[in-house]
Design a protein around this motif. Structure first.
Motif, PDB file in Angstrom:
ATOM      1  N   GLN A 252      -4.155  -2.514  10.288  1.00 23.47           N
ATOM      2  CA  GLN A 252      -2.919  -2.016  10.881  1.00 23.47           C
ATOM      3  C   GLN A 252      -1.872  -2.006   9.785  1.00 23.47           C
ATOM      4  N   LEU A 253      -1.222  -0.856   9.614  1.00 22.36           N
ATOM      5  CA  LEU A 253      -0.268  -0.676   8.532  1.00 22.36           C
ATOM      6  C   LEU A 253       1.158  -0.620   9.060  1.00 22.36           C
ATOM      7  N   ASP A 254       2.057  -1.239   8.332  1.00 18.81           N
ATOM      8  CA  ASP A 254       3.482  -1.032   8.561  1.00 18.81           C
ATOM      9  C   ASP A 254       3.906   0.037   7.567  1.00 18.81           C
ATOM     10  N   ALA A 255       3.690   1.299   7.953  1.00 15.90           N
ATOM     11  CA  ALA A 255       3.967   2.437   7.076  1.00 15.90           C
ATOM     12  C   ALA A 255       4.090   3.679   7.951  1.00 15.90           C
ATOM     13  N   THR A 256       4.922   4.601   7.529  1.00 15.81           N
ATOM     14  CA  THR A 256       5.151   5.811   8.300  1.00 15.81           C
ATOM     15  C   THR A 256       4.031   6.814   8.057  1.00 15.81           C
ATOM     16  N   ALA A 257       3.334   7.184   9.119  1.00 17.98           N
ATOM     17  CA  ALA A 257       2.315   8.232   9.050  1.00 17.98           C
ATOM     18  C   ALA A 257       2.459   9.103  10.292  1.00 17.98           C
ATOM     19  N   TYR A 258       1.902  10.296  10.200  1.00 17.77           N
ATOM     20  CA  TYR A 258       1.992  11.270  11.291  1.00 17.77           C
ATOM     21  C   TYR A 258       0.595  11.836  11.531  1.00 17.77           C
ATOM     22  N   PRO A 259       0.404  12.584  12.630  1.00 18.56           N
ATOM     23  CA  PRO A 259      -0.938  13.110  12.907  1.00 18.56           C
ATOM     24  C   PRO A 259      -1.566  13.882  11.751  1.00 18.56           C
ATOM     25  N   GLY A 260      -0.798  14.628  10.966  1.00 23.85           N
ATOM     26  CA  GLY A 260      -1.367  15.377   9.853  1.00 23.85           C
ATOM     27  C   GLY A 260      -1.888  14.522   8.721  1.00 23.85           C
ATOM     28  N   ASN A 261      -1.535  13.218   8.725  1.00 21.24           N
ATOM     29  CA  ASN A 261      -2.046  12.297   7.719  1.00 21.24           C
ATOM     30  C   ASN A 261      -3.494  11.888   7.968  1.00 21.24           C
ATOM     31  N   SER A 262      -4.044  12.200   9.120  1.00 22.40           N
ATOM     32  CA  SER A 262      -5.396  11.772   9.446  1.00 22.40           C
ATOM     33  C   SER A 262      -6.388  12.195   8.377  1.00 22.40           C
ATOM     34  N   GLY A 263      -7.193  11.245   7.919  1.00 21.38           N
ATOM     35  CA  GLY A 263      -8.169  11.510   6.886  1.00 21.38           C
ATOM     36  C   GLY A 263      -7.679  11.260   5.483  1.00 21.38           C
ATOM     37  N   GLY A 264      -6.394  10.963   5.328  1.00 21.73           N
ATOM     38  CA  GLY A 264      -5.824  10.772   4.002  1.00 21.73           C
ATOM     39  C   GLY A 264      -6.068   9.375   3.462  1.00 21.73           C
TER      40      GLY A 264
ATOM     41  N   GLN B  98       2.468  20.503   0.193  1.00 23.09           N
ATOM     42  CA  GLN B  98       2.794  19.534  -0.839  1.00 23.09           C
ATOM     43  C   GLN B  98       2.543  18.139  -0.285  1.00 23.09           C
ATOM     44  N   PRO B  99       1.709  17.335  -0.952  1.00 19.14           N
ATOM     45  CA  PRO B  99       1.422  15.998  -0.409  1.00 19.14           C
ATOM     46  C   PRO B  99       2.663  15.124  -0.379  1.00 19.14           C
ATOM     47  N   VAL B 100       2.735  14.299   0.652  1.00 18.06           N
ATOM     48  CA  VAL B 100       3.857  13.394   0.873  1.00 18.06           C
ATOM     49  C   VAL B 100       3.330  11.966   0.824  1.00 18.06           C
ATOM     50  N   THR B 101       4.096  11.073   0.195  1.00 14.47           N
ATOM     51  CA  THR B 101       3.691   9.674   0.062  1.00 14.47           C
ATOM     52  C   THR B 101       4.646   8.769   0.823  1.00 14.47           C
ATOM     53  N   HIS B 102       4.074   7.806   1.551  1.00 17.73           N
ATOM     54  CA  HIS B 102       4.858   6.766   2.211  1.00 17.73           C
ATOM     55  C   HIS B 102       4.332   5.411   1.768  1.00 17.73           C
ATOM     56  N   ARG B 103       5.227   4.449   1.707  1.00 15.98           N
ATOM     57  CA  ARG B 103       4.861   3.114   1.254  1.00 15.98           C
ATOM     58  C   ARG B 103       5.005   2.117   2.385  1.00 15.98           C
ATOM     59  N   GLY B 104       4.202   1.051   2.350  1.00 13.46           N
ATOM     60  CA  GLY B 104       4.286   0.003   3.357  1.00 13.46           C
ATOM     61  C   GLY B 104       3.425  -1.181   2.969  1.00 13.46           C
ATOM     62  N   ILE B 105       3.006  -1.921   3.976  1.00 13.67           N
ATOM     63  CA  ILE B 105       2.129  -3.068   3.747  1.00 13.67           C
ATOM     64  C   ILE B 105       1.001  -3.058   4.767  1.00 13.67           C
ATOM     65  N   VAL B 106      -0.042  -3.818   4.467  1.00 17.50           N
ATOM     66  CA  VAL B 106      -1.074  -4.092   5.458  1.00 17.50           C
ATOM     67  C   VAL B 106      -0.508  -5.159   6.384  1.00 17.50           C
ATOM     68  N   ALA B 107      -0.193  -4.765   7.601  1.00 20.90           N
ATOM     69  CA  ALA B 107       0.464  -5.684   8.536  1.00 20.90           C
ATOM     70  C   ALA B 107      -0.524  -6.638   9.195  1.00 20.90           C
ATOM     71  N   SER B 108      -1.759  -6.151   9.406  1.00 22.49           N
ATOM     72  CA  SER B 108      -2.746  -6.974  10.105  1.00 22.49           C
ATOM     73  C   SER B 108      -4.138  -6.435   9.830  1.00 22.49           C
TER      74      SER B 108
ATOM     75  N   ILE C 239       0.838  -1.192   0.000  1.00 20.91           N
ATOM     76  CA  ILE C 239       0.000   0.000   0.000  1.00 20.91           C
ATOM     77  C   ILE C 239       0.881   1.252   0.000  1.00 20.91           C
ATOM     78  N   ALA C 240       0.264   2.377  -0.310  1.00 20.99           N
ATOM     79  CA  ALA C 240       0.909   3.681  -0.167  1.00 20.99           C
ATOM     80  C   ALA C 240      -0.108   4.624   0.439  1.00 20.99           C
ATOM     81  N   LEU C 241       0.342   5.541   1.252  1.00 22.84           N
ATOM     82  CA  LEU C 241      -0.552   6.526   1.844  1.00 22.84           C
ATOM     83  C   LEU C 241      -0.030   7.918   1.520  1.00 22.84           C
ATOM     84  N   MET C 242      -0.962   8.849   1.339  1.00 21.63           N
ATOM     85  CA  MET C 242      -0.609  10.204   0.942  1.00 21.63           C
ATOM     86  C   MET C 242      -1.308  11.201   1.846  1.00 21.63           C
ATOM     87  N   GLY C 243      -0.620  12.273   2.205  1.00 18.92           N
ATOM     88  CA  GLY C 243      -1.222  13.297   3.037  1.00 18.92           C
ATOM     89  C   GLY C 243      -0.246  14.414   3.332  1.00 18.92           C
TER      90      GLY C 243
END
Length: 241
Positions: free
Chosen positions: A178-190, A137-147, A123-127
């Motif tokens: 549950q994601l194994d991916a880097t996200a931060y509070p500002g990513n909420s809703g992304g 500027q939107p930032v993208t992080h990549r990871g996997i669905v861990a659970s 998966i990838a998440l953007m926010g």
């Protein structure tokens, strides 16, 4: 109405496709300084005139008057255009909100099938993980669905546990990712994308933080939680014509 789009060729194409549709959302006061107070991330759905974000992003417990919401739409320069947004529906049980945008439609993101996610899926998440500190500027992080695990979302504090919310907790939980991916509070809703197709499979909801919110920038846990897209589909199907 759900957007139709060709399958993306890979993550660079997914990012290029999604960027115009992933927007910072916050409150807007034309006489304030600053006029825009960043709250989180939203993304365009359905007919291009609606966005989805978290319920906790748009709910302001101590607001003295109903807030005005806005998103920032990129227009090719550093400033962007502000679009006012009107709250249409809250799904507090799943921490989702649907808002209608003023103005012309924007390119919507395509929603994935409701039950196609598997553990280990890329998966990838953007926010906007640090809001407008470095520009929106939107930032993208990549990871996997861990659970894929069951969870019940509690109220922010005990004083918010109403009879209705207690009844909802007693009825049981629902699955979250549950994601194994880097996200931060500002990513909420992304949005969380299938990294290969660009379809939205979930919405970032919570980020596990050790210590303060400030420490999350230096020491991210890489443990994030997301609400499955079937709950977004329910909002879009019910309220977007």
């Amino acid at each position: 109405m759900l957007a139709a789009a060709p399958a993306a060729a890979g993550l660079p194409e997914v990012i290029a496709m999604a960027r115009p549709s992933v927007l910072p959302i916050g409150t807007f006061d034309p006489l304030g300084s600053p006029r825009f107070a960043f709250r989180g991330t939203a993304f365009v759905v359905g007919d291009g005139r609606h966005v989805v974000t978290n319920e906790h992003v748009v709910t302001i417990a101590d607001a003295k008057s109903p807030p005005r919401y806005a998103v920032r739409v990129p227009n090719g320069d550093d400033r962007g255009d502000w679009r006012l947004a009107t709250l249409v529906m809250l799904d507090k049980a799943h921490d989702l909100a649907l808002l209608r945008l003023d103005g012309e439609p924007l390119p919507p993101l395509r929603l994935a099938a409701p039950d196609g996610v598997r553990e280990g899926q890329a998966i990838a998440l953007m926010g906007f993980p640090i809001g407008g500190v470095l520009g929106f500027q939107p930032v993208t992080h990549r990871g996997i669905v861990a659970s894929i695990a069951a969870i019940a979302l509690p109220a922010a504090n005990a004083s918010q546990l109403s009879d209705r919310s207690l009844a909802a907790l007693r009825r049981g939980s629902f699955d979250v990712y549950q994601l194994d991916a880097t996200a931060y509070p500002g990513n909420s809703g992304g949005p969380v994308f299938d990294a290969d197709t660009g379809e939205v499979v979930a919405v970032i909801n919570m980020v596990l933080i050790k210590g303060s919110r400030e420490s999350a920038l230096q020491h991210p846990t890489r443990i994030s939680y997301a609400i499955p897209v079937r709950h977004v589909r329910a909002l879009v199907d019910a309220y977007v014509r």
